[in-house]
Design an enzyme around this catalytic site. Sequence first.
Site, PDB file in Angstrom:
ATOM      1  N   GLU A 117     -22.744  -7.155 -25.091  1.00 58.27           N
ATOM      2  CA  GLU A 117     -23.940  -6.323 -25.192  1.00 58.27           C
ATOM      3  C   GLU A 117     -24.578  -6.139 -23.811  1.00 58.27           C
ATOM      4  O   GLU A 117     -25.005  -7.118 -23.193  1.00 58.27           O
ATOM      5  CB  GLU A 117     -24.960  -6.974 -26.136  1.00 58.27           C
ATOM      6  CG  GLU A 117     -26.244  -6.149 -26.252  1.00 58.27           C
ATOM      7  CD  GLU A 117     -27.224  -6.676 -27.278  1.00 58.27           C
ATOM      8  OE1 GLU A 117     -27.208  -7.891 -27.555  1.00 58.27           O
ATOM      9  OE2 GLU A 117     -28.007  -5.863 -27.799  1.00 58.27           O
ATOM     10  N   GLU A 145     -33.859  -9.572 -18.807  1.00 59.54           N
ATOM     11  CA  GLU A 145     -33.424 -10.604 -19.754  1.00 59.54           C
ATOM     12  C   GLU A 145     -32.123 -11.275 -19.364  1.00 59.54           C
ATOM     13  O   GLU A 145     -31.805 -12.351 -19.869  1.00 59.54           O
ATOM     14  CB  GLU A 145     -33.285  -9.996 -21.156  1.00 59.54           C
ATOM     15  CG  GLU A 145     -34.596  -9.519 -21.741  1.00 59.54           C
ATOM     16  CD  GLU A 145     -34.434  -8.979 -23.147  1.00 59.54           C
ATOM     17  OE1 GLU A 145     -33.855  -9.649 -23.997  1.00 59.54           O
ATOM     18  OE2 GLU A 145     -34.892  -7.839 -23.390  1.00 59.54           O
ATOM     19  N   ASP A 168     -27.338  -1.092 -27.438  1.00 62.26           N
ATOM     20  CA  ASP A 168     -28.649  -1.348 -28.038  1.00 62.26           C
ATOM     21  C   ASP A 168     -29.629  -0.326 -27.441  1.00 62.26           C
ATOM     22  O   ASP A 168     -29.815  -0.278 -26.217  1.00 62.26           O
ATOM     23  CB  ASP A 168     -29.051  -2.800 -27.696  1.00 62.26           C
ATOM     24  CG  ASP A 168     -30.423  -3.196 -28.237  1.00 62.26           C
ATOM     25  OD1 ASP A 168     -31.315  -2.334 -28.311  1.00 62.26           O
ATOM     26  OD2 ASP A 168     -30.609  -4.390 -28.543  1.00 62.26           O
ATOM     27  N   HIS A 175     -32.253  -1.482 -24.805  1.00 57.83           N
ATOM     28  CA  HIS A 175     -31.773  -1.727 -23.441  1.00 57.83           C
ATOM     29  C   HIS A 175     -31.345  -0.418 -22.772  1.00 57.83           C
ATOM     30  O   HIS A 175     -31.563  -0.226 -21.576  1.00 57.83           O
ATOM     31  CB  HIS A 175     -30.622  -2.742 -23.459  1.00 57.83           C
ATOM     32  CG  HIS A 175     -31.008  -4.050 -24.073  1.00 57.83           C
ATOM     33  ND1 HIS A 175     -32.029  -4.827 -23.584  1.00 57.83           N
ATOM     34  CD2 HIS A 175     -30.535  -4.701 -25.170  1.00 57.83           C
ATOM     35  CE1 HIS A 175     -32.169  -5.908 -24.344  1.00 57.83           C
ATOM     36  NE2 HIS A 175     -31.275  -5.848 -25.309  1.00 57.83           N
ATOM     37  N   HIS A 218     -27.038  -1.596 -31.995  1.00 60.28           N
ATOM     38  CA  HIS A 218     -28.392  -2.029 -32.396  1.00 60.28           C
ATOM     39  C   HIS A 218     -29.352  -0.846 -32.276  1.00 60.28           C
ATOM     40  O   HIS A 218     -29.385  -0.176 -31.241  1.00 60.28           O
ATOM     41  CB  HIS A 218     -28.912  -3.152 -31.484  1.00 60.28           C
ATOM     42  CG  HIS A 218     -28.305  -4.483 -31.769  1.00 60.28           C
ATOM     43  ND1 HIS A 218     -28.406  -5.554 -30.908  1.00 60.28           N
ATOM     44  CD2 HIS A 218     -27.597  -4.933 -32.854  1.00 60.28           C
ATOM     45  CE1 HIS A 218     -27.782  -6.603 -31.440  1.00 60.28           C
ATOM     46  NE2 HIS A 218     -27.281  -6.252 -32.610  1.00 60.28           N
ATOM     47  N   ARG A 256     -39.601  -2.269 -29.614  1.00 62.64           N
ATOM     48  CA  ARG A 256     -38.918  -3.275 -30.443  1.00 62.64           C
ATOM     49  C   ARG A 256     -39.360  -3.243 -31.912  1.00 62.64           C
ATOM     50  O   ARG A 256     -39.119  -4.175 -32.667  1.00 62.64           O
ATOM     51  CB  ARG A 256     -39.091  -4.699 -29.903  1.00 62.64           C
ATOM     52  CG  ARG A 256     -38.128  -5.092 -28.778  1.00 62.64           C
ATOM     53  CD  ARG A 256     -36.697  -5.034 -29.221  1.00 62.64           C
ATOM     54  NE  ARG A 256     -35.775  -5.731 -28.330  1.00 62.64           N
ATOM     55  CZ  ARG A 256     -34.452  -5.598 -28.380  1.00 62.64           C
ATOM     56  NH1 ARG A 256     -33.907  -4.791 -29.264  1.00 62.64           N
ATOM     57  NH2 ARG A 256     -33.667  -6.245 -27.568  1.00 62.64           N
ATOM     58  N   GLU A 276     -32.406  -4.111 -35.049  1.00 66.27           N
ATOM     59  CA  GLU A 276     -32.774  -5.396 -34.432  1.00 66.27           C
ATOM     60  C   GLU A 276     -34.235  -5.264 -34.012  1.00 66.27           C
ATOM     61  O   GLU A 276     -34.538  -4.783 -32.922  1.00 66.27           O
ATOM     62  CB  GLU A 276     -31.886  -5.678 -33.224  1.00 66.27           C
ATOM     63  CG  GLU A 276     -32.179  -7.042 -32.612  1.00 66.27           C
ATOM     64  CD  GLU A 276     -31.456  -7.282 -31.313  1.00 66.27           C
ATOM     65  OE1 GLU A 276     -30.927  -8.382 -31.123  1.00 66.27           O
ATOM     66  OE2 GLU A 276     -31.410  -6.367 -30.477  1.00 66.27           O
TER      67      GLU A 276
HETATM   68  C1  LER Z   1     -31.878  -9.157 -26.759  1.00 63.19           C
HETATM   69  O1  LER Z   1     -32.705  -8.340 -26.024  1.00 63.19           O
HETATM   70  C2  LER Z   1     -30.909  -8.420 -27.596  1.00 63.19           C
HETATM   71  O2  LER Z   1     -30.863  -7.229 -27.638  1.00 63.19           O
HETATM   72  C3  LER Z   1     -30.022  -9.242 -28.381  1.00 63.19           C
HETATM   73  O3  LER Z   1     -29.192  -8.474 -29.164  1.00 63.19           O
HETATM   74  C4  LER Z   1     -29.303 -10.202 -27.460  1.00 63.19           C
HETATM   75  O4  LER Z   1     -28.143 -10.737 -27.950  1.00 63.19           O
HETATM   76 MN    MN Z   2     -29.589  -6.141 -29.129  1.00 59.89          MN
END
Ligand code: LER
Ligand code: MN
Length: 269
Positions: free
Chosen positions: A152, A158, A185, A188, A211, A217, A246
Amino acid sequence: MKTSFMTSNLKVENGLALFSGDLEKCFSEAEKLGFDGIEISIPDPKEVSLSELRSLVNKYDVKVSAIATGGAYIRDGLSFSSPEESNRNAAIRRIKDHLAFASNFQAVVVIGYMKGRIPPGCTKDEAEKQVTDCLKECNEYAAKNGVYIVLEPINRFEEDFHHSILECKDYLDKIQLSNVKMMIDSFHMNIEDADMWNNMRQAKDYIIHVHYSDSNRLAPGMGHFDFPQMTKVLKEIGYKSFISAEILPVPDSHTAARQAIKSMRSYLK
Ligand code: LER
Ligand code: MN
């Protein structure tokens, strides 16, 4: 495409997990709300009963989309870039346990935080070499068990490796490991990928898990991320697997899950 949401086998306050610490509740809510699966964050698979999880999958006809491993780093301090060999070996053993566990559910195993951070006094190349060596060993085990690891890309605040989709793609091109792919994701991507849609197109052959998390978030639709466009690009590149919410359990798990499925359904229409 199929839908899922992230939970954790442990009760976590304010984590990115809905109904955390209560797997039966997750399955029953997922079924009620119409999710196809749940993604489970598990620091150590030895702490989850395989037979209980199997019977929940059968009882509710809800799949396990992915097993997330970040807790092994956050809670237990294991990582692929640790300067200590014993720590790296323990990290490999732990991920092998995740892979064996995931093979019961045809779930992918997410590697995000487990890559670790660049240790003081170590260059990025040196740390990345440790990560690659660990991944090679896990890849062999994944191939034997017929499961996939997904790396990921995580934003720079992070973690220290492969922040954008393209950095992760370049790394995967370089390491050439049969059972190591990528997941993306939206949270990100929003920070790291200047040209998100083209980067997705370029990495399309690697992307096997996704994700969905809004810019704050929260559930998709509660921030400013362009999910209709992301879903359009996923369709365009022929993506067929899970989009997994997520998200923070805000204002509560049930409301967040309901908002997530409502939004995701509208994008998929
Ligand atoms: C953390 O920011 C995230 O996106 C998780 O999926 C980390 O494994
Ligand atoms: Mn994630």
